[in-house]
Design a protein around this motif. Structure first.
Motif, short mmCIF file in Angstrom:
data_model
loop_
_atom_site.label_atom_id
_atom_site.label_comp_id
_atom_site.label_asym_id
_atom_site.label_seq_id
_atom_site.Cartn_x
_atom_site.Cartn_y
_atom_site.Cartn_z
N VAL A 40 40.17 6.78 165.84
CA VAL A 40 41.44 7.23 165.30
C VAL A 40 42.35 6.01 165.30
N GLU A 41 42.84 5.65 164.14
CA GLU A 41 43.72 4.49 164.03
C GLU A 41 45.17 4.97 164.03
N ILE A 42 45.98 4.31 164.86
CA ILE A 42 47.39 4.68 165.00
C ILE A 42 48.23 3.46 164.62
N ASN A 43 49.09 3.62 163.64
CA ASN A 43 49.93 2.52 163.15
C ASN A 43 51.40 2.82 163.39
N LEU A 44 52.08 1.92 164.10
CA LEU A 44 53.53 1.99 164.25
C LEU A 44 54.11 0.84 163.43
#
Length: 298
Positions: A40-44
């Motif tokens: 799961v890729e999480i981008n802020l």
């Protein structure tokens, strides 16, 4: 914005399947080809904005957005506003699914959503930077702390709500806001990718995919590879692997049945493609996931 013709990122690497990483603040770069990995890729987004080609749809993340998606779905950064920076985190899908709660969020991820939090808090950047520093130390105790804190953040994500940028409603709004945004050749490739995503479980041929956008098969194959960096058949296989991967981890279903339901015509082809993509057998992956889930429940 910078477009794919002017900048590529030849050094974009795929994280190891079991790696858990919270990145530092980095400049966003365009990607040479569509990219998949088992996280799961999480981008802020810290500054600027970036646009993905995500499973045949164009979706844009803007400053202060907190977005997440299952990276087994083909994705590619195709536009970047100069100066865009973000924090990119990779959470193994097994670890994500083993976290307590967040069942609606997990379902939305496995169904192919690109989810953006309705609420982003002032402390987000400091929190992610803290996790990055803790993981750099590679101490087992800190890894557990970061995992638990991230699980709590995902529960808040679910409670606060989200928008799915990959939904039909969001795409319709984006087209209405900027009807001339898609270049003609890129739009045809996006539509072919959408057709594959919607029909991957059925027997489909290159001719079917080309016909869906009114192109000759040979030209469709050339255009697709030039735009996405992979062949049509490779994209079909990745779609089917993504479906099988999700069902393998989310159910106790028979592996052969899962392979055929995902669109594979033979079990041997499924096992070959799965091992090539993930470096293990479907049975080994399922066992590893169950062990991870059991350990997280202790």
């Amino acid at each position: 914005m910078q477009h794919q013709e002017f900048l590529v990122d030849p050094d974009h690497t795929t994280p190891a399947r079991d790696s858990f990483n919270v990145g530092s603040i980095n400049r966003v770069r365009l990607m040479r080809s569509a990219h998949v990995h088992s996280h799961v890729e999480i981008n802020l987004i810290i500054e600027g904005q970036m646009t993905y080609l995500f499973n045949g749809r164009t979706v844009t993340l803007k400053r202060s957005d907190l977005g997440m998606f299952w990276a087994a779905i083909p994705h590619r950064v195709i536009e970047v506003e100069p100066g865009t920076r973000f924090i990119c985190s990779d959470l193994p899908i097994e670890m994500c699914l083993a976290m307590p709660g967040c069942e609606a969020l997990k379902t939305a991820l496995l169904q192919g959503g690109l989810l953006v939090a309705d609420k982003v808090h002032a402390y987000e950047q400091a929190l992610f930077e803290s996790w990055h520093g803790d993981l750099v130390e590679r101490r087992e105790t800190m890894l557990t702390v970061v995992r638990d804190e991230l699980a709590a953040r995902l529960r808040r994500f679910e409670i606060d709500g989200w928008r799915d940028l990959a939904s039909d409603d969001e795409e319709r709004r984006a087209r209405e806001a900027d009807p001339d945004a898609a270049e003609p050749h890129r739009d045809k490739v996006h539509r072919m990718a959408r057709y594959i995503a919607e029909h991957a479980t059925a027997p489909i041929a290159v001719a079917d995919i080309a016909a869906s956008v009114g192109l000759h098969p040979n030209y469709a194959m050339t255009l697709f590879r030039r735009t996405l960096g992979m062949t049509i058949n490779e994209y079909v296989t990745r779609q089917r692997l993504m479906l099988a991967h999700g069902r393998l981890l989310a159910s106790d279903g028979d592996i052969a049945a899962i392979a055929f339901e995902a669109g594979f015509g033979s079990l041997s082809r499924f096992y070959e493609a799965f091992r090539e993509r993930y470096g293990c057998t479907p049975r080994d992956m399922r066992r590893s996931f169950r062990e991870t889930r059991a350990a997280a429940a202790v």
